[in-house]
Design a protein around this motif. Structure first.
Motif, mmCIF file in Angstrom:
data_model
loop_
_atom_site.group_PDB
_atom_site.id
_atom_site.type_symbol
_atom_site.label_atom_id
_atom_site.label_comp_id
_atom_site.label_asym_id
_atom_site.label_seq_id
_atom_site.Cartn_x
_atom_site.Cartn_y
_atom_site.Cartn_z
ATOM 1 N N ASN A 156 -14.916 -7.857 -32.327
ATOM 2 C CA ASN A 156 -16.032 -6.844 -32.697
ATOM 3 C C ASN A 156 -15.370 -5.390 -32.763
ATOM 4 O OD1 ASN A 156 -17.944 -8.753 -33.299
ATOM 5 N ND2 ASN A 156 -18.954 -8.699 -31.277
ATOM 6 N N ALA A 157 -14.311 -5.119 -32.447
ATOM 7 C CA ALA A 157 -13.894 -3.672 -32.416
ATOM 8 C C ALA A 157 -14.093 -3.151 -33.610
ATOM 9 C CB ALA A 157 -12.351 -3.826 -31.993
ATOM 10 N N ARG A 158 -13.941 -3.956 -34.852
ATOM 11 C CA ARG A 158 -14.096 -3.453 -36.274
ATOM 12 C C ARG A 158 -15.260 -2.738 -36.302
ATOM 13 N NH1 ARG A 158 -15.935 -8.338 -36.456
ATOM 14 N NH2 ARG A 158 -17.576 -9.158 -37.614
ATOM 15 N N TYR A 159 -16.426 -2.919 -35.679
ATOM 16 C CA TYR A 159 -17.703 -2.637 -35.725
ATOM 17 C C TYR A 159 -17.590 -1.084 -35.341
ATOM 18 C CZ TYR A 159 -20.168 -6.830 -36.978
ATOM 19 O OH TYR A 159 -20.539 -7.800 -37.450
ATOM 20 N N LEU A 160 -16.732 -0.667 -34.576
ATOM 21 C CA LEU A 160 -16.640 0.788 -34.130
ATOM 22 C C LEU A 160 -16.531 1.572 -35.473
ATOM 23 C CD1 LEU A 160 -16.499 2.596 -31.665
ATOM 24 C CD2 LEU A 160 -13.991 2.208 -31.567
ATOM 25 N N PRO A 161 -15.452 1.280 -36.026
ATOM 26 C CA PRO A 161 -15.459 2.316 -37.427
ATOM 27 C C PRO A 161 -16.428 1.970 -38.468
ATOM 28 C CG PRO A 161 -13.723 0.235 -37.331
ATOM 29 C CD PRO A 161 -14.292 0.506 -36.201
ATOM 30 N N LEU A 162 -17.073 0.836 -38.492
ATOM 31 C CA LEU A 162 -18.325 0.574 -39.270
ATOM 32 C C LEU A 162 -19.454 1.508 -39.117
ATOM 33 C CD1 LEU A 162 -18.452 -3.345 -40.222
ATOM 34 C CD2 LEU A 162 -17.236 -1.483 -41.145
ATOM 35 N N GLY A 163 -19.744 1.441 -37.714
ATOM 36 C CA GLY A 163 -20.681 2.198 -37.013
ATOM 37 C C GLY A 163 -20.523 3.700 -37.491
ATOM 38 N N VAL A 164 -19.365 4.271 -37.368
ATOM 39 C CA VAL A 164 -18.755 5.625 -37.553
ATOM 40 C C VAL A 164 -19.378 5.859 -39.018
ATOM 41 C CG1 VAL A 164 -17.088 7.210 -38.013
ATOM 42 C CG2 VAL A 164 -17.161 5.849 -35.888
ATOM 43 N N THR A 165 -19.065 4.941 -39.949
ATOM 44 C CA THR A 165 -19.525 5.522 -41.465
ATOM 45 C C THR A 165 -21.006 5.395 -41.593
ATOM 46 O OG1 THR A 165 -19.617 3.146 -41.924
ATOM 47 C CG2 THR A 165 -17.354 3.930 -42.253
ATOM 48 N N VAL A 166 -21.662 4.681 -40.959
ATOM 49 C CA VAL A 166 -23.174 4.554 -41.174
ATOM 50 C C VAL A 166 -23.781 5.942 -40.364
ATOM 51 C CG1 VAL A 166 -23.244 2.162 -41.768
ATOM 52 C CG2 VAL A 166 -23.799 3.088 -39.671
ATOM 53 N N ALA A 167 -23.200 6.291 -39.212
ATOM 54 C CA ALA A 167 -23.784 7.422 -38.359
ATOM 55 C C ALA A 167 -24.529 8.484 -38.975
ATOM 56 C CB ALA A 167 -22.628 7.697 -37.148
ATOM 57 N N PRO A 168 -23.726 9.032 -39.843
ATOM 58 C CA PRO A 168 -24.410 10.171 -40.232
ATOM 59 C C PRO A 168 -25.619 10.205 -40.999
ATOM 60 C CG PRO A 168 -22.058 10.111 -40.996
ATOM 61 C CD PRO A 168 -22.533 8.691 -40.645
ATOM 62 N N TRP A 169 -26.103 8.979 -41.609
ATOM 63 C CA TRP A 169 -27.030 8.620 -42.378
ATOM 64 C C TRP A 169 -28.446 8.173 -41.791
ATOM 65 C CZ3 TRP A 169 -25.632 10.810 -46.697
ATOM 66 C CH2 TRP A 169 -24.350 11.131 -47.029
ATOM 67 N N LEU A 170 -28.318 7.985 -40.345
ATOM 68 C CA LEU A 170 -29.136 7.507 -39.565
ATOM 69 C C LEU A 170 -30.037 8.754 -39.053
ATOM 70 C CD1 LEU A 170 -27.454 4.738 -37.441
ATOM 71 C CD2 LEU A 170 -28.467 4.488 -39.587
ATOM 72 N N GLU A 171 -31.210 8.400 -38.974
ATOM 73 C CA GLU A 171 -32.279 9.357 -38.332
ATOM 74 C C GLU A 171 -32.890 8.578 -37.358
ATOM 75 O OE1 GLU A 171 -34.362 9.510 -41.815
ATOM 76 O OE2 GLU A 171 -33.212 10.513 -42.966
ATOM 77 N N GLY A 172 -33.627 9.698 -36.488
ATOM 78 C CA GLY A 172 -34.595 9.220 -35.615
ATOM 79 C C GLY A 172 -33.850 9.126 -34.200
ATOM 80 N N GLY A 173 -34.589 8.637 -33.082
ATOM 81 C CA GLY A 173 -33.897 8.899 -31.688
ATOM 82 C C GLY A 173 -33.373 7.634 -31.412
ATOM 83 N N PRO A 182 -23.146 5.644 -34.058
ATOM 84 C CA PRO A 182 -24.421 6.143 -34.300
ATOM 85 C C PRO A 182 -25.004 6.995 -33.143
ATOM 86 C CG PRO A 182 -24.569 4.076 -34.922
ATOM 87 C CD PRO A 182 -23.152 4.151 -34.443
ATOM 88 N N VAL A 183 -24.622 6.597 -31.837
ATOM 89 C CA VAL A 183 -25.202 7.360 -30.657
ATOM 90 C C VAL A 183 -24.381 8.249 -29.971
ATOM 91 C CG1 VAL A 183 -26.145 6.982 -28.348
ATOM 92 C CG2 VAL A 183 -26.868 5.322 -30.314
ATOM 93 N N VAL A 184 -23.246 8.110 -29.943
ATOM 94 C CA VAL A 184 -22.218 8.915 -29.046
ATOM 95 C C VAL A 184 -21.380 9.864 -30.322
ATOM 96 C CG1 VAL A 184 -20.473 9.116 -27.596
ATOM 97 C CG2 VAL A 184 -22.002 7.065 -27.423
ATOM 98 N N LEU A 185 -20.995 9.234 -31.037
ATOM 99 C CA LEU A 185 -20.187 10.212 -32.209
ATOM 100 C C LEU A 185 -21.137 10.901 -33.026
ATOM 101 C CD1 LEU A 185 -17.033 7.612 -32.881
ATOM 102 C CD2 LEU A 185 -17.055 9.882 -31.866
ATOM 103 N N GLY A 186 -22.109 10.688 -33.258
ATOM 104 C CA GLY A 186 -22.948 10.969 -34.145
ATOM 105 C C GLY A 186 -22.364 11.161 -35.507
ATOM 106 N N GLY A 187 -22.070 12.372 -36.281
ATOM 107 C CA GLY A 187 -21.428 12.165 -37.641
ATOM 108 C C GLY A 187 -19.871 12.276 -37.592
#
Lengths: 237, 103
Positions: free
Chosen positions: A82-99, B23-28
């Motif tokens: 599941n380590a691959r989800y780390l970079p996948l999460g990074v790619t979507v992170a800037p587009w997420l809103e909310g808390g 999404p939570v720690v690194l932000g963008g």
């Protein structure tokens, strides 16, 4: 239109996930059957599908447990996959809103399929599509697992049925697209990570695992095979 | 039973941590290049190891048995772009058939 996404974004994601959900449902059935066959019981595989929600890692954990490996080994093997989800999460992170909770929910529903459906190209991801597609795939995966554990017992002796060969066959089916396509790798790692290093890592991983099998407890060769990914270190410049 | 539940809970929490780190720690912010280069190769390495072990290992021994035929048949099915469930059924059926013929 003043509001291009909104509800439509969620529905679009859900609709786009339907063809894949059929496949994921079948995949979930095989997970339920195989997890039951290695003695995980009926409830644990369903809970794992709902919470871990990551096919290859769940199969790996079941496979290590089935071979008599320890909990630590099974967990390490699953988390490394599941380590691959780390970079996948990074790619979507800037587009997420909310808390926090909204971000956690999006992260949980991000699997390979929903991530791919939500990609809009040029490094853009649509969070509503991600959520809609993720929900569709989650339902299919959990429902498939339930069907698998419900009917798995009726199938009989796992070895006579050849279910032990179903595990490697399934891992091969998961490996093949990773060797075939470099699209995902290039999406976040740049063009230098293409098919060749992935094939090298695969061959090296298999070799390490086979060499270590006679000398180490079950599951350990699989974790050590992860060291093959270190060839990625030498690929700077 | 306990072992299974430990695996279920720890893997579940760990997986969410991996998914949510971005999404939570690194932000963008992006991952360091070296890390993403390595992370993309973990999957192929581990999956290939799982294929090899699942095909040839029996406990701590390496053996060649009916599973090899099943996995070979699965490879053909994958080549023909069969869905995963079909691939799994083909592998199980061929292995079971070979065992029935020999034993």
């Amino acid at each position: 239109m003043a509001e291009p996404s909104g509800e439509r974004g969620y529905r679009h994601g859900l609709t786009s996930s339907l063809p894949l959900s059929v496949a994921v449902f079948g995949f979930g059935i095989s997970y339920g059957v195989l997890a039951l066959s290695v003695g995980m019981g009926a409830l644990a595989p369903v809970v794992m599908s709902a919470t871990t929600f990551a096919g290859s890692a769940q199969f790996a954990a079941a496979s290590v447990l089935g071979a008599g490996g320890s909990a630590t080994t099974a967990i390490l093997a699953a988390l490394m996959l599941n380590a691959r989800y780390l970079p996948l999460g990074v790619t979507v992170a800037p587009w997420l809103e909310g808390g926090l909770w909204s971000r956690l929910l999006h992260a949980h529903l991000m699997v390979d399929e929903s991530w791919a459906i939500a990609a809009e190209g040029q490094g853009r991801w649509n969070p509503r599509v991600l959520l809609g597609a993720g929900v569709g795939i989650w339902i299919a995966w959990v429902a498939g697992t339930i069907v698998g554990v419900a009917f798995g017992d009726a199938l009989g002796d796992p070895s006579k049925l050849g279910l032990d060969a179903a595990f490697p066959a399934l891992f091969l089916a998961l490996l093949a697209p990773q060797l075939r396509s470099q699209e995902r790798a290039t999406a976040f790692a740049g063009p230098r990570i293409g098919a060749p290093p992935q094939a090298v890592a695969a061959l090296l991983g298999a070799a390490i695992a086979l060499v270590l099998t006679p000398f180490t407890p079950a599951g350990v060769p699989i974790i050590c095979a992860g060291a093959a990914c270190l060839i990625g270190l030498g690929r700077e410049t | 039973m306990t072992t299974v539940w430990i695996v279920v809970i720890v893997t579940g929490v760990g997986t969410l941590a991996l998914k949510a780190a971005g999404p939570v720690v690194l932000g963008g912010r992006p991952l360091p290049d070296r890390l993403s280069g390595v992370v993309t190769l973990v999957g192929p390495a581990l999956l290939a190891a799982l294929v090899a072990i699942g095909t040839f290992a029996e406990g701590q021994r390496l053996v060649v048995d009916a599973r090899v035929l099943g996995v070979a048949a699965a490879a053909v099915a994958i080549r023909l772009r069969a869905p995963v469930l079909v691939v799994v059924i083909v592998a199980a059926a061929v292995t079971a058939g070979a065992r029935a013929l020999v034993g």
